[in-house]
Write a protein that holds these residues in place. Structure first.
Motif, PDB file in Angstrom:
ATOM      1  N   MET A 174       0.856  -1.188   0.000  1.00 55.18           N
ATOM      2  CA  MET A 174       0.000   0.000   0.000  1.00 55.18           C
ATOM      3  C   MET A 174       0.889   1.235   0.000  1.00 55.18           C
ATOM      4  SD  MET A 174      -2.390  -2.171   0.493  1.00 55.18           S
ATOM      5  CE  MET A 174      -3.398  -1.862  -0.897  1.00 55.18           C
ATOM      6  N   GLU A 175       0.699   2.067  -0.972  1.00 54.63           N
ATOM      7  CA  GLU A 175       1.527   3.277  -1.092  1.00 54.63           C
ATOM      8  C   GLU A 175       0.943   4.380  -0.191  1.00 54.63           C
ATOM      9  OE1 GLU A 175       4.364   3.265  -2.755  1.00 54.63           O
ATOM     10  OE2 GLU A 175       3.859   1.150  -3.057  1.00 54.63           O
ATOM     11  N   PRO A 176       1.789   5.365   0.177  1.00 53.93           N
ATOM     12  CA  PRO A 176       1.302   6.487   0.992  1.00 53.93           C
ATOM     13  C   PRO A 176       0.037   7.130   0.408  1.00 53.93           C
ATOM     14  CG  PRO A 176       3.676   6.574   0.808  1.00 53.93           C
ATOM     15  CD  PRO A 176       3.238   5.410  -0.031  1.00 53.93           C
ATOM     16  N   LYS A 177       0.008   7.234  -0.933  1.00 45.55           N
ATOM     17  CA  LYS A 177      -1.153   7.872  -1.591  1.00 45.55           C
ATOM     18  C   LYS A 177      -2.449   7.141  -1.228  1.00 45.55           C
ATOM     19  CE  LYS A 177      -2.392   9.276  -6.304  1.00 45.55           C
ATOM     20  NZ  LYS A 177      -3.172   8.225  -6.937  1.00 45.55           N
ATOM     21  N   PHE A 178      -2.395   5.825  -1.194  1.00 46.74           N
ATOM     22  CA  PHE A 178      -3.583   5.013  -0.885  1.00 46.74           C
ATOM     23  C   PHE A 178      -4.151   5.425   0.477  1.00 46.74           C
ATOM     24  CE2 PHE A 178      -5.246   1.446   1.580  1.00 46.74           C
ATOM     25  CZ  PHE A 178      -6.247   0.950   0.750  1.00 46.74           C
ATOM     26  N   TRP A 179      -3.264   5.541   1.479  1.00 45.02           N
ATOM     27  CA  TRP A 179      -3.729   5.841   2.834  1.00 45.02           C
ATOM     28  C   TRP A 179      -4.171   7.287   2.956  1.00 45.02           C
ATOM     29  CZ3 TRP A 179      -5.119   1.998   5.707  1.00 45.02           C
ATOM     30  CH2 TRP A 179      -4.512   0.747   5.526  1.00 45.02           C
ATOM     31  N   ARG A 180      -3.432   8.190   2.293  1.00 43.22           N
ATOM     32  CA  ARG A 180      -3.839   9.607   2.383  1.00 43.22           C
ATOM     33  C   ARG A 180      -5.226   9.775   1.772  1.00 43.22           C
ATOM     34  NH1 ARG A 180       1.895  10.872   1.233  1.00 43.22           N
ATOM     35  NH2 ARG A 180       2.827  11.234   3.287  1.00 43.22           N
ATOM     36  N   GLU A 181      -5.499   9.033   0.698  1.00 46.45           N
ATOM     37  CA  GLU A 181      -6.830   9.131   0.073  1.00 46.45           C
ATOM     38  C   GLU A 181      -7.909   8.538   0.965  1.00 46.45           C
ATOM     39  OE1 GLU A 181      -5.330   9.301  -4.540  1.00 46.45           O
ATOM     40  OE2 GLU A 181      -6.605   7.614  -3.926  1.00 46.45           O
ATOM     41  N   ARG A 182      -7.554   7.433   1.652  1.00 46.05           N
ATOM     42  CA  ARG A 182      -8.534   6.846   2.592  1.00 46.05           C
ATOM     43  C   ARG A 182      -8.936   7.871   3.636  1.00 46.05           C
ATOM     44  NH1 ARG A 182      -8.855   0.871   2.728  1.00 46.05           N
ATOM     45  NH2 ARG A 182     -10.024   1.166   4.638  1.00 46.05           N
ATOM     46  N   TRP A 183      -7.943   8.582   4.155  1.00 44.81           N
ATOM     47  CA  TRP A 183      -8.225   9.603   5.174  1.00 44.81           C
ATOM     48  C   TRP A 183      -8.996  10.766   4.562  1.00 44.81           C
ATOM     49  CZ3 TRP A 183      -8.172   9.189  10.290  1.00 44.81           C
ATOM     50  CH2 TRP A 183      -7.446   8.135  10.856  1.00 44.81           C
ATOM     51  N   ALA A 184      -8.598  11.191   3.369  1.00 52.71           N
ATOM     52  CA  ALA A 184      -9.260  12.332   2.727  1.00 52.71           C
ATOM     53  C   ALA A 184     -10.732  12.018   2.467  1.00 52.71           C
ATOM     54  CB  ALA A 184      -8.541  12.683   1.427  1.00 52.71           C
ATOM     55  N   ARG A 185     -11.035  10.749   2.124  1.00 48.97           N
ATOM     56  CA  ARG A 185     -12.433  10.363   1.834  1.00 48.97           C
ATOM     57  C   ARG A 185     -13.164   9.847   3.071  1.00 48.97           C
ATOM     58  NH1 ARG A 185     -10.620   6.832  -3.098  1.00 48.97           N
ATOM     59  NH2 ARG A 185     -10.049   8.457  -4.577  1.00 48.97           N
ATOM     60  N   ASN A 186     -12.486   9.909   4.195  1.00 41.07           N
ATOM     61  CA  ASN A 186     -13.056   9.424   5.453  1.00 41.07           C
ATOM     62  C   ASN A 186     -13.416   7.930   5.381  1.00 41.07           C
ATOM     63  OD1 ASN A 186     -13.639  10.067   8.128  1.00 41.07           O
ATOM     64  ND2 ASN A 186     -15.828  10.250   7.698  1.00 41.07           N
ATOM     65  N   GLN A 187     -12.634   7.175   4.604  1.00 43.79           N
ATOM     66  CA  GLN A 187     -12.863   5.717   4.530  1.00 43.79           C
ATOM     67  C   GLN A 187     -11.990   5.048   5.583  1.00 43.79           C
ATOM     68  OE1 GLN A 187     -11.950   4.975   0.418  1.00 43.79           O
ATOM     69  NE2 GLN A 187     -14.004   5.503  -0.273  1.00 43.79           N
ATOM     70  N   ILE A 188     -12.393   5.221   6.816  1.00 44.45           N
ATOM     71  CA  ILE A 188     -11.537   4.780   7.921  1.00 44.45           C
ATOM     72  C   ILE A 188     -12.309   3.803   8.814  1.00 44.45           C
ATOM     73  CG2 ILE A 188      -9.946   6.733   7.877  1.00 44.45           C
ATOM     74  CD1 ILE A 188     -11.632   7.933  10.233  1.00 44.45           C
TER      75      ILE A 188
END
Ligand SMILES: C[S@@+](CC[C@H](N)C(=O)[O-])C[C@H]1O[C@@H](n2cnc3c(N)ncnc32)[C@H](O)[C@@H]1O
Length: 218
Positions: free
Chosen positions: A1-15
């Protein structure tokens, strides 16, 4: 999982991984580890977990590491804490009371801030990573933490063929392969959680187990 994947999860509130309460295994099993008050505990891939607050409430100094600045800022604002912010190499360090969160890539963390670290707490860190990164993660832990270090690790196990991660399935055999050479491992609890995990059931998963391990660095 790349950093971008996790930053997007947080940005979309998919947590969906974030728990609205302190982890039950942590509360039940941490006392067994007998980590002395004032000790420093490493919490890799910490998100904005309430577990950080619980560890600090035990008188421990907490060093969390988290990639997403959004997660780190959410943690401090949701806990009504005003952090002091400083730069430490490639990391932005947020600190309030007993809690500091190093915002950046865990794999870039050096041993220096962990020189006095004697404990580890991993909930949804190892299982957040795909197979090759899990090997790197285990190797990195081995370089960062010293003999005598006590840890609590919580894993998830299911048939990986039935669903793609994250969270990834990590078998007991894999835990032994990854950590068994440098850590003494003891399963403290194993629990069937399929009944309370409707998303997994929906995806066709037929077996879902959580395991809590006590780790002692040898
Ligand atoms: C599955 S979540 C678990 C968060 C937390 N441990 C919890 O129990 O709520 C994984 C977290 O690790 C962070 N993360 C992923 N890769 C990372 C890395 N290389 N370095 C630091 N944080 C990372 C993600 O942004 C995410 O917040």
């Amino acid at each position: 999982m790349e950093p971008k994947f996790w930053r997007e999860r947080w940005a979309r509130n998919q947590i969906g991984f974030h728990l609205p309460q302190v982890n039950a295994y942590l509360q039940r099993h941490w006392p067994l580890l007998a980590v002395a008050e004032g000790s420093k505990v490493l919490v890799p891939l910490c998100g904005k977990s309430l577990d950080l607050m619980w560890l600090a409430s035990q008188g421990l100094r907490v060093l969390g590491v988290e990639l997403s600045e959004q997660a780190v800022e959410a943690f401090f604002s949701e806990q009504n804490l005003t952090p002091r912010i400083s730069e430490r190499g490639v990391f932005k360090v947020y600190q309030a009371g007993l809690i500091e969160i190093w915002c950046g890539d865990f794999f870039a963390l050096g041993a220096e801030p962990l020189a006095d670290c004697t404990a580890l707490y991993d909930r949804a860190a190892l299982i957040a990573l795909p197979p090759l990164m899990r090997v790197q993660y285990a190797e990195h832990l081995n370089t960062l933490l010293r003999p005598g270090c006590q840890g609590l690790l919580i894993t998830l196990d299911y048939e990986q063929m039935q669903k793609a991660g994250p969270p990834f399935a990590v078998t007991d055999e894999e835990v032994h392969k990854l950590l068994g050479e440098r850590w003494a491992l003891e399963v403290l609890q194993e629990q069937d959680i399929l009944g309370e995990s409707w998303k997994f059931v929906q995806d066709g998963v037929t077996r879902l187990e959580e395991r809590a391990y006590r780790l002692t660095r040898v």
